[in-house]
Scaffold this active site. Structure first.
Site, PDB file in Angstrom:
ATOM      1  NE  ARG A 137      -0.728  -1.725   8.911  1.00 19.79           N
ATOM      2  CZ  ARG A 137       0.450  -2.094   9.402  1.00 19.79           C
ATOM      3  NH1 ARG A 137       1.564  -1.766   8.788  1.00 19.79           N
ATOM      4  NH2 ARG A 137       0.528  -2.803  10.512  1.00 19.79           N
TER       5      ARG A 137
ATOM      6  CE  LYS B   4       3.892   2.095   2.060  1.00 22.15           C
ATOM      7  NZ  LYS B   4       3.491   1.923   3.447  1.00 22.15           N
TER       8      LYS B   4
ATOM      9  NE  ARG C 163      11.401   0.239  12.925  1.00 26.44           N
ATOM     10  CZ  ARG C 163      12.000   0.646  14.044  1.00 26.44           C
ATOM     11  NH1 ARG C 163      12.859   1.648  14.021  1.00 26.44           N
ATOM     12  NH2 ARG C 163      11.755   0.050  15.188  1.00 26.44           N
TER      13      ARG C 163
HETATM   14  C1  BTN Z   1      -0.007   2.347   4.122  1.00 32.32           C
HETATM   15  O1  BTN Z   1       1.015   2.193   3.475  1.00 32.32           O
HETATM   16  O2  BTN Z   1       0.038   2.540   5.346  1.00 32.32           O
HETATM   17  C2  BTN Z   1      -1.333   2.284   3.423  1.00 32.32           C
HETATM   18  C3  BTN Z   1      -1.519   3.374   2.392  1.00 32.32           C
HETATM   19  C4  BTN Z   1      -2.877   3.292   1.737  1.00 32.32           C
HETATM   20  C5  BTN Z   1      -3.163   4.451   0.810  1.00 32.32           C
HETATM   21  C6  BTN Z   1      -4.457   4.268   0.078  1.00 32.32           C
HETATM   22  S1  BTN Z   1      -4.668   5.435  -1.229  1.00 32.32           S
HETATM   23  C7  BTN Z   1      -6.336   4.962  -1.418  1.00 32.32           C
HETATM   24  C8  BTN Z   1      -6.894   4.773  -0.025  1.00 32.32           C
HETATM   25  N1  BTN Z   1      -7.312   6.025   0.536  1.00 32.32           N
HETATM   26  C9  BTN Z   1      -6.626   6.351   1.619  1.00 32.32           C
HETATM   27  O3  BTN Z   1      -6.793   7.385   2.301  1.00 32.32           O
HETATM   28  N2  BTN Z   1      -5.695   5.410   1.869  1.00 32.32           N
HETATM   29  C10 BTN Z   1      -5.734   4.351   0.901  1.00 32.32           C
END
Ligand code: BTN
Length: 320
Positions: free
Chosen positions: A116, A180, A313
């Site tokens: 995100r 995380k 946060r």
């Molecule tokens: C976040 O924490 O903001 C979301 C992360 C999401 C990562 C996953 S990995 C599989 C899929 N492909 C991507 O490019 N993003 C999601």
């Protein structure tokens, strides 16, 4: 392809002589040596050479077995050794009309995994889970608190594998002691009133033990437990759990998940800052509503918040 064949041979973390590798692949020792020199740059893996013993990886890798995954998972799976992003690839398959959703895209690594707010999702070869599940959206209600529901699926599987401390953080993270471990990215294509698809992208740090690239506090299953996870078994359980929660969510909405979400809410009762592009709101995190909105106590009054571009946060983090 010889490079990935060699990676599969070395995945056990044991020493393998150049001669043996060459014999298995039907290539010369110098061809093996050349390939091994290219692996670190291309796949980010560290290869050690010890005279008289041969080559080995710094750490073993649990690589995907498509035979096993196809046997245990009923949806079509598109496997990539390396891809920019499994989410992006899912939409490419959709645009090219390669398959009819639902289907899965998995990869051993991502070169442009994203999260995100334009953040990068660090996705090293063979260490974590990067999976996208593309589904058709039949009605808008199906989107209600969807990332929270997906979070519960990830939470259940991490707990099943023995990670007791994991909790959910609104709207789409899983954390262990404020670090995380997993993130969820939902991306939508199409028109909600006509034909619409959503890709559910999930990244879970499983066997990753170090990274200099991640710009936030992070952890992994391995860092927390010292145990290595079989990524095939984990993915099989994850897909099964994801389908279970999506089924229930389609039938009953988010409200049936609310209690379990709040029970596992990592920041329940904590002072937090909710940020959007142009404002910061300080309050106490209370939990979520039946629709999955964040409930915040702000100046003695409970307020509800929703929206994809909000992020949360801990208040303590910005004081220090
Ligand atoms: C976040 O924490 O903001 C979301 C992360 C999401 C990562 C996953 S990995 C599989 C899929 N492909 C991507 O490019 N993003 C999601």
């Amino acid at each position: 392809m010889n490079k990935t064949k060699i990676l599969h041979l070395l995945a056990d973390g044991e020493f393998h002589s150049g001669q043996k590798i060459g014999a298995v692949l039907g290539i010369t020792r110098s061809a093996v040596w050349k390939i091994l020199n290219e692996l670190p740059k291309e796949y980010g893996v560290s290869v050690y050479r010890v005279r008289g013993k041969g080559y080995r990886l710094a750490m073993p890798l649990s690589l995907f077995s498509m035979n096993l995954l196809n046997e245990k998972i009923s949806d079509n799976i598109y496997f990539r050794e390396s891809i920019d992003s499994t989410n992006t690839e899912s939409f490419r398959l959709l645009a090219d009309a390669i398959d009819i959703p639902p289907y899965l895209v998995i990869s051993e690594m991502q070169t442009f995994g994203h999260g995100r707010r334009g953040r990068l999702w660090v996705s090293p070869y063979g260490q974590n889970i990067y999976v996208s599940y593309l589904i058709r959206v039949a009605e808008v209600k199906q989107l209600e608190a969807l990332s929270l529901v997906v979070g519960i699926a990830v939470l259940n599987v991490l707990k099943k594998y023995g990670l007791a401390d994991v909790g959910v953080k609104w709207p789409n993270d899983l954390i262990v002691k404020d670090k995380k471990i997993s993130g969820i990215l939902l991306e939508l294509r199409g028109d909600l009133l006509d034909m619409c698809h959503i890709v559910i992208g999930v990244g879970i740090n499983l066997n990753m033990y170090q990274s200099d690239e991640i710009d936030q506090e992070w952890t992994s299953f391995y860092k927390e437990t010292g145990a290595f996870v079989d990524r095939n078994l984990f993915l099989i359980d994850l897909v099964s759990e994801l389908k279970n929660v999506l089924d229930l969510h389609r039938k009953s909405g988010f409200k049936v998940f609310r209690t379990v979400w709040e029970k596992n809410h990592a920041w329940e009762g904590k002072e937090v800052i909710l940020s959007s592009v142009n404002s910061n709101i300080i309050g106490t995190a209370l939990g979520v509503s039946d629709e999955g909105e964040l409930r915040l106590l702000v100046n003695g009054e409970e307020r509800l918040f929703s929206g994809g571009e909000l992020s949360l946060r801990l208040f303590d983090d910005i004081k220090s």
